[in-house]
Write a protein that holds these residues in place. Structure first.
Motif, PDB file in Angstrom:
ATOM      1  N   LEU A  39     -55.303 -21.651  36.797  1.00 30.64           N
ATOM      2  CA  LEU A  39     -54.816 -20.623  35.889  1.00 30.64           C
ATOM      3  C   LEU A  39     -55.034 -21.109  34.459  1.00 30.64           C
ATOM      4  O   LEU A  39     -54.400 -22.056  34.014  1.00 30.64           O
ATOM      5  CB  LEU A  39     -53.331 -20.374  36.157  1.00 30.64           C
ATOM      6  N   GLU A  40     -55.959 -20.474  33.759  1.00 29.00           N
ATOM      7  CA  GLU A  40     -56.266 -20.864  32.381  1.00 29.00           C
ATOM      8  C   GLU A  40     -55.360 -20.125  31.406  1.00 29.00           C
ATOM      9  O   GLU A  40     -54.947 -19.008  31.655  1.00 29.00           O
ATOM     10  CB  GLU A  40     -57.726 -20.563  32.058  1.00 29.00           C
ATOM     11  N   TYR A  41     -55.103 -20.764  30.283  1.00 26.50           N
ATOM     12  CA  TYR A  41     -54.262 -20.187  29.247  1.00 26.50           C
ATOM     13  C   TYR A  41     -55.137 -19.408  28.272  1.00 26.50           C
ATOM     14  O   TYR A  41     -56.058 -19.961  27.684  1.00 26.50           O
ATOM     15  CB  TYR A  41     -53.511 -21.304  28.511  1.00 26.50           C
ATOM     16  N   LEU A  42     -54.870 -18.118  28.116  1.00 27.21           N
ATOM     17  CA  LEU A  42     -55.628 -17.309  27.165  1.00 27.21           C
ATOM     18  C   LEU A  42     -54.884 -17.162  25.847  1.00 27.21           C
ATOM     19  O   LEU A  42     -55.458 -17.295  24.780  1.00 27.21           O
ATOM     20  CB  LEU A  42     -55.945 -15.928  27.755  1.00 27.21           C
ATOM     21  N   GLY A  43     -53.598 -16.893  25.919  1.00 29.28           N
ATOM     22  CA  GLY A  43     -52.852 -16.733  24.678  1.00 29.28           C
ATOM     23  C   GLY A  43     -51.474 -16.161  24.910  1.00 29.28           C
ATOM     24  O   GLY A  43     -51.038 -15.987  26.040  1.00 29.28           O
ATOM     25  N   ALA A  44     -50.822 -15.857  23.783  1.00 27.68           N
ATOM     26  CA  ALA A  44     -49.449 -15.350  23.826  1.00 27.68           C
ATOM     27  C   ALA A  44     -49.305 -14.189  22.865  1.00 27.68           C
ATOM     28  O   ALA A  44     -49.869 -14.199  21.777  1.00 27.68           O
ATOM     29  CB  ALA A  44     -48.475 -16.457  23.445  1.00 27.68           C
ATOM     30  N   VAL A  45     -48.539 -13.208  23.295  1.00 31.00           N
ATOM     31  CA  VAL A  45     -48.175 -12.087  22.422  1.00 31.00           C
ATOM     32  C   VAL A  45     -46.709 -12.307  22.059  1.00 31.00           C
ATOM     33  O   VAL A  45     -45.843 -12.319  22.934  1.00 31.00           O
ATOM     34  CB  VAL A  45     -48.366 -10.723  23.129  1.00 31.00           C
ATOM     35  N   THR A  52     -42.453  -2.085  19.013  1.00 30.50           N
ATOM     36  CA  THR A  52     -41.535  -0.961  19.220  1.00 30.50           C
ATOM     37  C   THR A  52     -41.895   0.203  18.301  1.00 30.50           C
ATOM     38  O   THR A  52     -41.901   1.365  18.720  1.00 30.50           O
ATOM     39  CB  THR A  52     -40.079  -1.399  18.972  1.00 30.50           C
ATOM     40  N   LYS A  53     -42.204  -0.105  17.043  1.00 32.56           N
ATOM     41  CA  LYS A  53     -42.594   0.947  16.097  1.00 32.56           C
ATOM     42  C   LYS A  53     -43.873   1.644  16.553  1.00 32.56           C
ATOM     43  O   LYS A  53     -43.996   2.868  16.442  1.00 32.56           O
ATOM     44  CB  LYS A  53     -42.779   0.355  14.701  1.00 32.56           C
ATOM     45  N   ALA A  54     -44.827   0.875  17.066  1.00 33.19           N
ATOM     46  CA  ALA A  54     -46.077   1.462  17.554  1.00 33.19           C
ATOM     47  C   ALA A  54     -45.826   2.348  18.776  1.00 33.19           C
ATOM     48  O   ALA A  54     -46.428   3.419  18.905  1.00 33.19           O
ATOM     49  CB  ALA A  54     -47.080   0.362  17.896  1.00 33.19           C
ATOM     50  N   ILE A  55     -44.930   1.925  19.638  1.00 38.10           N
ATOM     51  CA  ILE A  55     -44.574   2.734  20.812  1.00 38.10           C
ATOM     52  C   ILE A  55     -43.982   4.064  20.353  1.00 38.10           C
ATOM     53  O   ILE A  55     -44.328   5.125  20.891  1.00 38.10           O
ATOM     54  CB  ILE A  55     -43.589   1.979  21.732  1.00 38.10           C
ATOM     55  N   MET A  56     -43.134   4.018  19.357  1.00 36.92           N
ATOM     56  CA  MET A  56     -42.541   5.253  18.830  1.00 36.92           C
ATOM     57  C   MET A  56     -43.615   6.187  18.251  1.00 36.92           C
ATOM     58  O   MET A  56     -43.483   7.400  18.305  1.00 36.92           O
ATOM     59  CB  MET A  56     -41.485   4.930  17.763  1.00 36.92           C
ATOM     60  N   LYS A  57     -44.679   5.609  17.726  1.00 32.78           N
ATOM     61  CA  LYS A  57     -45.796   6.399  17.191  1.00 32.78           C
ATOM     62  C   LYS A  57     -46.786   6.801  18.284  1.00 32.78           C
ATOM     63  O   LYS A  57     -47.738   7.514  18.035  1.00 32.78           O
ATOM     64  CB  LYS A  57     -46.565   5.586  16.137  1.00 32.78           C
ATOM     65  N   GLN A  58     -46.572   6.254  19.497  1.00 32.87           N
ATOM     66  CA  GLN A  58     -47.461   6.473  20.643  1.00 32.87           C
ATOM     67  C   GLN A  58     -48.881   6.006  20.330  1.00 32.87           C
ATOM     68  O   GLN A  58     -49.862   6.686  20.621  1.00 32.87           O
ATOM     69  CB  GLN A  58     -47.429   7.928  21.103  1.00 32.87           C
ATOM     70  N   GLN A  59     -48.948   4.826  19.730  1.00 27.36           N
ATOM     71  CA  GLN A  59     -50.222   4.206  19.393  1.00 27.36           C
ATOM     72  C   GLN A  59     -50.180   2.731  19.774  1.00 27.36           C
ATOM     73  O   GLN A  59     -49.110   2.111  19.740  1.00 27.36           O
ATOM     74  CB  GLN A  59     -50.502   4.293  17.894  1.00 27.36           C
ATOM     75  N   VAL A  61     -50.288  -1.118  19.142  1.00 28.93           N
ATOM     76  CA  VAL A  61     -49.822  -1.851  17.970  1.00 28.93           C
ATOM     77  C   VAL A  61     -50.986  -2.276  17.085  1.00 28.93           C
ATOM     78  O   VAL A  61     -50.892  -2.270  15.867  1.00 28.93           O
ATOM     79  CB  VAL A  61     -48.936  -3.060  18.364  1.00 28.93           C
ATOM     80  N   SER A  62     -52.108  -2.630  17.685  1.00 28.10           N
ATOM     81  CA  SER A  62     -53.240  -3.104  16.888  1.00 28.10           C
ATOM     82  C   SER A  62     -53.903  -1.994  16.077  1.00 28.10           C
ATOM     83  O   SER A  62     -54.595  -2.275  15.110  1.00 28.10           O
ATOM     84  CB  SER A  62     -54.266  -3.784  17.779  1.00 28.10           C
ATOM     85  N   ILE A  63     -53.654  -0.744  16.444  1.00 30.28           N
ATOM     86  CA  ILE A  63     -54.167   0.378  15.658  1.00 30.28           C
ATOM     87  C   ILE A  63     -53.129   0.799  14.622  1.00 30.28           C
ATOM     88  O   ILE A  63     -53.448   0.979  13.452  1.00 30.28           O
ATOM     89  CB  ILE A  63     -54.546   1.562  16.579  1.00 30.28           C
ATOM     90  N   TYR A  65     -50.515  -0.972  13.484  1.00 24.73           N
ATOM     91  CA  TYR A  65     -50.146  -2.069  12.596  1.00 24.73           C
ATOM     92  C   TYR A  65     -51.110  -3.244  12.802  1.00 24.73           C
ATOM     93  O   TYR A  65     -50.775  -4.240  13.447  1.00 24.73           O
ATOM     94  CB  TYR A  65     -48.703  -2.519  12.868  1.00 24.73           C
ATOM     95  N   PRO A  66     -52.312  -3.151  12.270  1.00 27.20           N
ATOM     96  CA  PRO A  66     -53.326  -4.184  12.522  1.00 27.20           C
ATOM     97  C   PRO A  66     -52.966  -5.573  11.989  1.00 27.20           C
ATOM     98  O   PRO A  66     -53.511  -6.563  12.471  1.00 27.20           O
ATOM     99  CB  PRO A  66     -54.583  -3.644  11.828  1.00 27.20           C
ATOM    100  N   ASN A  67     -52.032  -5.668  11.052  1.00 27.57           N
ATOM    101  CA  ASN A  67     -51.636  -6.975  10.520  1.00 27.57           C
ATOM    102  C   ASN A  67     -50.378  -7.540  11.163  1.00 27.57           C
ATOM    103  O   ASN A  67     -49.887  -8.587  10.743  1.00 27.57           O
ATOM    104  CB  ASN A  67     -51.452  -6.896   8.995  1.00 27.57           C
ATOM    105  N   ALA A  68     -49.857  -6.854  12.176  1.00 29.98           N
ATOM    106  CA  ALA A  68     -48.670  -7.343  12.885  1.00 29.98           C
ATOM    107  C   ALA A  68     -49.023  -8.624  13.653  1.00 29.98           C
ATOM    108  O   ALA A  68     -50.173  -8.853  14.020  1.00 29.98           O
ATOM    109  CB  ALA A  68     -48.158  -6.276  13.852  1.00 29.98           C
ATOM    110  N   ASN A  69     -48.014  -9.446  13.896  1.00 34.87           N
ATOM    111  CA  ASN A  69     -48.241 -10.689  14.636  1.00 34.87           C
ATOM    112  C   ASN A  69     -48.826 -10.431  16.022  1.00 34.87           C
ATOM    113  O   ASN A  69     -49.690 -11.176  16.481  1.00 34.87           O
ATOM    114  CB  ASN A  69     -46.948 -11.496  14.743  1.00 34.87           C
ATOM    115  N   ALA A  70     -48.368  -9.393  16.696  1.00 31.01           N
ATOM    116  CA  ALA A  70     -48.901  -9.065  18.019  1.00 31.01           C
ATOM    117  C   ALA A  70     -50.379  -8.696  17.919  1.00 31.01           C
ATOM    118  O   ALA A  70     -51.190  -9.111  18.746  1.00 31.01           O
ATOM    119  CB  ALA A  70     -48.102  -7.930  18.652  1.00 31.01           C
ATOM    120  N   SER A  71     -50.740  -7.933  16.903  1.00 29.27           N
ATOM    121  CA  SER A  71     -52.139  -7.546  16.698  1.00 29.27           C
ATOM    122  C   SER A  71     -53.014  -8.768  16.455  1.00 29.27           C
ATOM    123  O   SER A  71     -54.121  -8.876  16.994  1.00 29.27           O
ATOM    124  CB  SER A  71     -52.260  -6.580  15.519  1.00 29.27           C
ATOM    125  N   LYS A  72     -52.508  -9.689  15.670  1.00 33.68           N
ATOM    126  CA  LYS A  72     -53.253 -10.925  15.392  1.00 33.68           C
ATOM    127  C   LYS A  72     -53.422 -11.756  16.663  1.00 33.68           C
ATOM    128  O   LYS A  72     -54.441 -12.405  16.856  1.00 33.68           O
ATOM    129  CB  LYS A  72     -52.559 -11.724  14.296  1.00 33.68           C
TER     130      LYS A  72
END
Length: 108
Positions: A39-45, A52-59, A61-63, A65-72
């Motif tokens: 099992l190789e490690y790819l990364g962490a979100v 949560t804000k992106a979910i509320m927008k139904q989008q 997160v990377s679209i 809020y492209p500068n959010a930590n999750a997007s990065k």
């Protein structure tokens, strides 16, 4: 073929990198023991209020809020999958571009 199969782990909603690596180590020991698969490690979100804000927008997160930590984090995983090269799809960015790049590359 089992020998050519690559299984990669992405941890989700982690507080920090140390937590992510700890989860990876624990899962590796179980997976290796019972499934005989590496099992190789790819990364962490990380936990990110912009998800949560992106979910509320139904989008994605990377679209939304492209500068959010999750997007990065998604961008870093894409770079790792592309051999360290940072690529950006011309027409599709964020998660759509990420999956377009990955699946498009595998069809060649």
């Amino acid at each position: 073929d089992k020998n050519n199969t690559k299984v990669m782990l992405v941890t989700n909603q982690v507080e920090n990198v140390a937590e992510s690596h700890s989860i990876h180590e624990k899962l590796c020991s179980v997976v290796d023991r019972f499934l005989d698969v590496k099992l190789e490690y790819l990364g962490a979100v990380p936990q990110d209020p912009f998800i949560t804000k992106a979910i509320m927008k139904q989008q994605p997160v990377s679209i939304a809020y492209p500068n959010a930590n999750a997007s990065k984090a998604y961008q870093a995983m894409e770079a790792k999958l592309n051999g360290g090269e940072q690529t950006v799809a011309q027409e599709r960015k964020g998660v759509a571009g990420f999956f377009s790049n990955i699946f498009g590359r595998n069809r060649k």
